[in-house]
Design a protein around this motif. Structure first.
Motif, PDB file in Angstrom:
ATOM      1  N   ALA A  57       0.828  -1.211   0.000  1.00  0.00           N
ATOM      2  CA  ALA A  57       0.000   0.000   0.000  1.00  0.00           C
ATOM      3  C   ALA A  57       0.861   1.258   0.000  1.00  0.00           C
ATOM      4  O   ALA A  57       0.583   2.221  -0.731  1.00  0.00           O
ATOM      5  CB  ALA A  57      -0.944   0.000   1.204  1.00  0.00           C
ATOM      6  N   THR A  80      -4.554   4.285   0.304  1.00  0.00           N
ATOM      7  CA  THR A  80      -4.540   2.963  -0.311  1.00  0.00           C
ATOM      8  C   THR A  80      -4.610   1.879   0.747  1.00  0.00           C
ATOM      9  O   THR A  80      -3.901   1.937   1.749  1.00  0.00           O
ATOM     10  CB  THR A  80      -3.265   2.766  -1.164  1.00  0.00           C
ATOM     11  OG1 THR A  80      -3.181   3.817  -2.132  1.00  0.00           O
ATOM     12  CG2 THR A  80      -3.279   1.426  -1.874  1.00  0.00           C
ATOM     13  N   ALA A  82      -4.357  -2.378   1.034  1.00  0.00           N
ATOM     14  CA  ALA A  82      -3.966  -3.601   0.339  1.00  0.00           C
ATOM     15  C   ALA A  82      -4.501  -4.789   1.121  1.00  0.00           C
ATOM     16  O   ALA A  82      -4.187  -4.958   2.300  1.00  0.00           O
ATOM     17  CB  ALA A  82      -2.449  -3.695   0.219  1.00  0.00           C
ATOM     18  N   LEU A 100      -5.633  -3.986  -4.283  1.00  0.00           N
ATOM     19  CA  LEU A 100      -5.359  -2.609  -3.896  1.00  0.00           C
ATOM     20  C   LEU A 100      -6.624  -1.787  -4.086  1.00  0.00           C
ATOM     21  O   LEU A 100      -7.277  -1.881  -5.128  1.00  0.00           O
ATOM     22  CB  LEU A 100      -4.253  -2.011  -4.762  1.00  0.00           C
ATOM     23  CG  LEU A 100      -2.882  -2.674  -4.664  1.00  0.00           C
ATOM     24  CD1 LEU A 100      -1.958  -2.125  -5.741  1.00  0.00           C
ATOM     25  CD2 LEU A 100      -2.289  -2.468  -3.286  1.00  0.00           C
ATOM     26  N   LYS A 122       0.308   0.426 -10.405  1.00  0.00           N
ATOM     27  CA  LYS A 122       0.073  -0.969  -9.991  1.00  0.00           C
ATOM     28  C   LYS A 122       1.118  -1.892 -10.608  1.00  0.00           C
ATOM     29  O   LYS A 122       1.670  -2.757  -9.931  1.00  0.00           O
ATOM     30  CB  LYS A 122      -1.332  -1.423 -10.389  1.00  0.00           C
ATOM     31  CG  LYS A 122      -1.631  -2.861  -9.986  1.00  0.00           C
ATOM     32  CD  LYS A 122      -2.973  -3.318 -10.496  1.00  0.00           C
ATOM     33  CE  LYS A 122      -2.861  -3.741 -11.904  1.00  0.00           C
ATOM     34  NZ  LYS A 122      -3.469  -4.992 -12.282  1.00  0.00           N
TER      35      LYS A 122
END
Length: 143
Positions: A57, A80, A82, A100, A122
């Motif tokens: 993240a 973010t 994860a 994510l 990503k």
């Protein structure tokens, strides 16, 4: 250019009754406890998968900030999360997936340019490159 960062773990005892501690060179983690129950039984406390999630993240958020900046999009805030999936099959355990979920505030940003930056981050963040897992992404732009 290359950099090296280190972390360490100490484990004492058997798998189910034992316990361990994890530390990082920076001191951000210092003798943080983990054990079987925390990893496999949902008990409170740390485990390797959440540490991988935190690394992913944070790495993704920094990569997204860089790529957005290069595209002329200035993020005010990137959040973010994860979610790391630990799976078991005949070959044992593996991290099989990471999802994510990122929310970005960037007033005036173009949706298509944002999505392009999110997808590039990503694929390109160093932790994404490290993982041999399916990595999915939900990216939301908040203007």
């Amino acid at each position: 250019m290359s950099m090296k960062k280190s972390a360490s773990a100490v484990w004492q005892g058997s798998l189910k009754e034992g316990r361990g501690q994890v530390s990082t060179e920076s001191g951000a983690l210092k003798e943080v406890a983990y054990n079987f129950g925390q990893r496999f039984e949902g008990k409170p406390g740390s485990n390797p998968e959440e540490l991988v999630g935190a690394a992913h993240a944070s790495c993704y958020s920094m990569a997204l900030s860089m790529i957005m900046g290069e595209a002329g999009l200035e993020p005010e805030k990137i959040e973010t999360e994860a979610t790391v999936t630990l799976s078991q099959d005949d070959g044992g355990f593996s991290i099989s997936a990471v999802h994510l979920k990122t929310r970005v505030r960037s007033p005036g940003a173009d949706q298509a340019a944002f999505q392009d930056a999110a997808d590039k981050a990503k694929a390109g963040c160093p932790v994404s490159k490290l993982l041999n897992a399916e990595i999915t992404l939900d990216a939301t732009l908040e203007n």
